[in-house]
Design a protein around this motif. Structure first.
Motif, PDB file in Angstrom:
ATOM      1  N   ALA A  77      -2.586   6.249  -4.044  1.00 47.55           N
ATOM      2  CA  ALA A  77      -1.647   6.087  -3.311  1.00 47.55           C
ATOM      3  C   ALA A  77      -0.180   6.364  -3.958  1.00 47.55           C
ATOM      4  O   ALA A  77      -0.195   6.516  -5.281  1.00 47.55           O
ATOM      5  CB  ALA A  77      -1.248   4.504  -3.208  1.00 47.55           C
ATOM      6  N   PRO A  78       0.723   6.615  -3.242  1.00 50.17           N
ATOM      7  CA  PRO A  78       2.186   7.035  -3.817  1.00 50.17           C
ATOM      8  C   PRO A  78       2.996   5.822  -4.515  1.00 50.17           C
ATOM      9  O   PRO A  78       2.592   4.887  -4.466  1.00 50.17           O
ATOM     10  CB  PRO A  78       2.977   7.504  -2.707  1.00 50.17           C
ATOM     11  N   HIS A  94     -12.113  -0.850 -10.084  1.00 47.07           N
ATOM     12  CA  HIS A  94     -11.933  -1.928  -9.136  1.00 47.07           C
ATOM     13  C   HIS A  94     -11.456  -0.916  -7.751  1.00 47.07           C
ATOM     14  O   HIS A  94     -10.348  -0.106  -8.058  1.00 47.07           O
ATOM     15  CB  HIS A  94     -10.980  -2.955  -9.487  1.00 47.07           C
ATOM     16  N   VAL A  95     -11.861  -1.208  -6.617  1.00 40.56           N
ATOM     17  CA  VAL A  95     -11.390  -0.459  -5.281  1.00 40.56           C
ATOM     18  C   VAL A  95      -9.739  -0.267  -5.309  1.00 40.56           C
ATOM     19  O   VAL A  95      -9.242   0.353  -4.912  1.00 40.56           O
ATOM     20  CB  VAL A  95     -11.989  -1.084  -4.177  1.00 40.56           C
ATOM     21  N   TRP A  96      -9.321  -1.650  -5.737  1.00 38.82           N
ATOM     22  CA  TRP A  96      -7.553  -1.733  -5.625  1.00 38.82           C
ATOM     23  C   TRP A  96      -6.987  -0.820  -6.539  1.00 38.82           C
ATOM     24  O   TRP A  96      -6.012  -0.222  -6.295  1.00 38.82           O
ATOM     25  CB  TRP A  96      -7.185  -3.356  -5.822  1.00 38.82           C
ATOM     26  N   PHE A  97      -7.708  -0.757  -7.639  1.00 38.51           N
ATOM     27  CA  PHE A  97      -6.824   0.094  -8.762  1.00 38.51           C
ATOM     28  C   PHE A  97      -7.114   1.603  -8.279  1.00 38.51           C
ATOM     29  O   PHE A  97      -6.314   2.351  -8.309  1.00 38.51           O
ATOM     30  CB  PHE A  97      -7.518  -0.108 -10.124  1.00 38.51           C
ATOM     31  N   ILE A 144       0.992  -3.338 -11.901  1.00 40.27           N
ATOM     32  CA  ILE A 144       1.951  -3.338 -12.562  1.00 40.27           C
ATOM     33  C   ILE A 144       2.399  -1.983 -12.900  1.00 40.27           C
ATOM     34  O   ILE A 144       2.228  -1.511 -13.874  1.00 40.27           O
ATOM     35  CB  ILE A 144       2.610  -4.394 -13.733  1.00 40.27           C
ATOM     36  N   PHE A 145       3.086  -1.255 -12.198  1.00 37.48           N
ATOM     37  CA  PHE A 145       3.482   0.203 -12.487  1.00 37.48           C
ATOM     38  C   PHE A 145       5.035   0.486 -12.557  1.00 37.48           C
ATOM     39  O   PHE A 145       5.643  -0.409 -11.903  1.00 37.48           O
ATOM     40  CB  PHE A 145       2.938   1.147 -11.188  1.00 37.48           C
ATOM     41  N   ARG A 146       5.521   1.363 -13.664  1.00 37.36           N
ATOM     42  CA  ARG A 146       6.692   1.261 -13.690  1.00 37.36           C
ATOM     43  C   ARG A 146       6.940   2.983 -14.082  1.00 37.36           C
ATOM     44  O   ARG A 146       5.850   3.359 -14.579  1.00 37.36           O
ATOM     45  CB  ARG A 146       6.956   0.641 -15.149  1.00 37.36           C
ATOM     46  N   ARG A 157       0.088  -0.069  -5.015  1.00 35.13           N
ATOM     47  CA  ARG A 157       0.482   0.000  -6.389  1.00 35.13           C
ATOM     48  C   ARG A 157       1.138  -1.378  -6.824  1.00 35.13           C
ATOM     49  O   ARG A 157       0.963  -1.773  -7.769  1.00 35.13           O
ATOM     50  CB  ARG A 157       1.550   1.207  -6.576  1.00 35.13           C
ATOM     51  N   GLU A 158       1.508  -2.064  -5.651  1.00 36.65           N
ATOM     52  CA  GLU A 158       2.136  -3.363  -5.839  1.00 36.65           C
ATOM     53  C   GLU A 158       1.320  -4.564  -6.493  1.00 36.65           C
ATOM     54  O   GLU A 158       1.576  -5.577  -6.649  1.00 36.65           O
ATOM     55  CB  GLU A 158       2.873  -3.794  -4.477  1.00 36.65           C
TER      56      GLU A 158
END
Ligand code: NOJ
Length: 555
Positions: free
Chosen positions: A130-131, A121-124, A141-143, A137-138
């Motif tokens: 992106a950093p 998906h373009v957002w992923f 769910i990045f951690r 990333r928001e």
């Protein structure tokens, strides 16, 4: 092809209640009909089979995902929510299919997959580029990981299909995926995600779709504090209070209240049904509320054994439950995620859930001596005829009208389901066995599915189940389904049911209009009440209904 007696269109714009007692037929598009010979079913293939669907007598089609996808999870990994997979057609093909269905009096429900997108998906892709901490990333769910260098995943969570629930990206962060790594979970706390799904709902509603099936509707909202629980802690948490960190949280209903406003912008309002495997009927009812999605799948009958006591309890519980919300019950025995019910019912009981029986059988590689295929189909027809007489919506899965069994012996190298490759115990060897392309003809390439083979291997034993064979045979399962669905249209009235007789082998209920429904769960014949036998799933001789059979009677 034969015309169904049910010919008039039900598509009145003022009919806001069309879904309440609809017979909905699920199409798994890649396995339905292949129009261009690439081995994958497609939308023009569906369009070409509208006469078949009309003759079957269903009210609506639910189309499983047809969006662009790398098929990491059979299309439930969506690259673009507002487009058609080029292998399945174009948006114009979609419009043509919708128009053909509507012209035949059949509504169209599409699958919406809001918990996760695909990793393409373009957002992923933006999130990966992106950093850390960036707005891109928001949306997911990045951690950071654990361990001195963040080399360990944030938690030890295991995904639903097996394997870790987190995957690491090149800068060392990890993202959450409830299913496969190719299915990153969205962050539903992000207003941009919420807004985008409203756009998607409007996109399809504007194109004329009548409703939506909402994939894992219970998973969207998560509570993920800095200090995350372990898998063992998660497993021990209560799933019935609406406060579990990952599933069925109360706040998810704020999303569906927003969706409801969008649905109600249309005439008639767009329909939605939640797929929500939640713990209790009370929790399920929240998804079915008129302020929310409006209907929710009940999988209770699907999980039950072929057993009068279990069926009686489940029917009562579900009818009671819908009285609380004003929705209608849903009844379903088969879908693209479970072993076909004709097969499950042919297996010896496993002291427990009927679905589990199918899982074990598929896991064992199929045709074992202990399966009785004929008995399975006999019981499946009895159960289906009972289901089609219940008040509420009946969901049918492509191929069950042919009496198809599960294909269990698909070679490992031809399997596609991630459950198989990720070692999940989700459904034995995975779910490919109920997704094998349909047989339309008894011979020829891919049994008439397409001009050049099928993307999953079809077994030799498909031949006698082919549509071309069954539609000529008045005693076939297809002819039985057609008669049942046509009669259902004539008979279905107010949404009430009264029990006439209930014992450990026989259930007898009455619907308005003196429509009597008797199911014999035992093996010895039972005497039927007086009246005209409208339809039976097996022989009725001298007023006696044979074992493991259902009859509809008008008195
Ligand atoms: C439920 C769908 O029915 C199933 O096929 C899919 O694998 C999961 N949701 C993930 O989207």
């Amino acid at each position: 092809m034969a015309e169904s007696p049910h010919t008039e269109s039900t598509l009145s714009p003022s009919d806001a209640n069309w879904w309440r007692q609809a017979a909905v037929y699920q199409i798994y598009p890649r396995s339905f009909a292949d129009s261009n010979g690439d081995g994958l079913g497609d939308l023009p293939g569906v369009t070409s089979r509208v006469p078949y669907l009309k003759a079957l007598g269903i009210d609506a089609v639910w189309l499983s995902p047809f969006y662009p996808s790398a098929l990491a999870d059979g299309g439930y990994d969506v690259d673009d929510y507002r487009n058609v997979d080029p292998r399945l057609g174009t948006l114009d093909d979609f419009d043509e299919m919708a128009a053909a269905l509507h012209a035949a009096g059949i509504r169209l429900i599409v699958d919406i997959v809001p918990n996760h997108s695909s990793n393409r998906h373009v957002w992923f892709q933006e999130a990966l580029a992106a950093p850390k901490g960036s707005p891109a990333r928001e949306r997911y769910i990045f951690r950071d990981g654990r361990g001195p260098n963040g080399e360990l995943p944030p938690t030890d969570w295991v995904g639903a299909f097996g394997g870790p629930g987190w995957t690491q990206v090149s800068d060392g962060q990890w993202y959450l995926h409830f299913f496969t790594p190719e299915q990153p979970d969205f962050n539903w706390d992000n207003p941009e995600v919420r807004e985008d799904f409203l756009t998607t709902l409007r996109f399809w509603a504007d194109r004329g779709v009548d409703g939506f099936r909402v994939d894992v509707a219970n998973l969207l909202v998560k509570d993920l504090p800095a200090d995350l629980p372990s898998q063992a802690e998660l497993d021990a948490m209560d799933r019935t209070s609406g406060t579990h960190p990952l599933m069925d949280r109360d706040e998810v209903h704020e999303i569906y209240a927003q969706w409801r406003k969008v649905f109600n912008e249309y005439i008639p309002p767009r329909f939605a049904v939640a797929e929500a495997w939640v713990e209790t009927p009370e929790r399920r009812a929240r998804y079915a509320s008129p302020e929310g999605l409006g209907q929710a799948f009940s999988f209770d009958l699907l999980e039950a054994d072929f057993d009068a006591t279990q069926f009686h309890r489940i029917i009562n519980d579900n009818l009671e439950q819908v009285r609380l919300t004003g929705s209608t019950s849903t009844w379903v025995f088969s879908n693209h995620d479970v072993t076909r019910h004709a097969t499950r019912y042919g297996l010896p009981p496993l002291n427990g859930r009927n679905v589990k029986q199918g899982v074990e059988w598929v896991k064992a590689g199929g045709p074992a001596e202990d399966i009785d295929l004929e008995r399975g189909l006999r019981r499946a027809k009895a159960a289906t005829l009972l289901m089609l007489a219940l008040p509420g919506a009946a969901y049918l899965y492509q191929g069950e009208e042919l009496g198809l069994h599960e294909v269990a012996d698909i070679p490992a190298e031809q399997r596609q389901d991630p459950c198989f490759f990720r070692g999940a115990d989700y459904n034995g060897l995975g779910r490919d066995g109920c997704r094998v392309p349909l047989p339309w003809q008894a011979d020829g390439t891919s049994f008439g599915f397409g001009a050049n083979g099928a993307h999953l291997p079809q077994p030799e034993w498909f031949a006698p189940y082919a549509v071309s064979v069954e539609e000529k045979d008045p005693a076939s399962t297809l002819s039985f389904y057609r008669r049942a669905l046509a009669l259902r249209h004539e008979l279905q009235g107010p949404e009430t049911l009264e029990w006439d007789d209930v014992d450990e082998n026989v259930l007898h209920f009455v619907r308005p209009g003196n429509w009597h429904v008797v199911t014999n769960f035992g093996t010895a014949p039972v005497a039927l009440p007086d009246g005209e036998v409208l339809l039976a799933s097996a022989e009725v001789e001298n007023g006696m209904l044979s074992g493991e059979a259902t009859a509809w009677i008008r008195r």
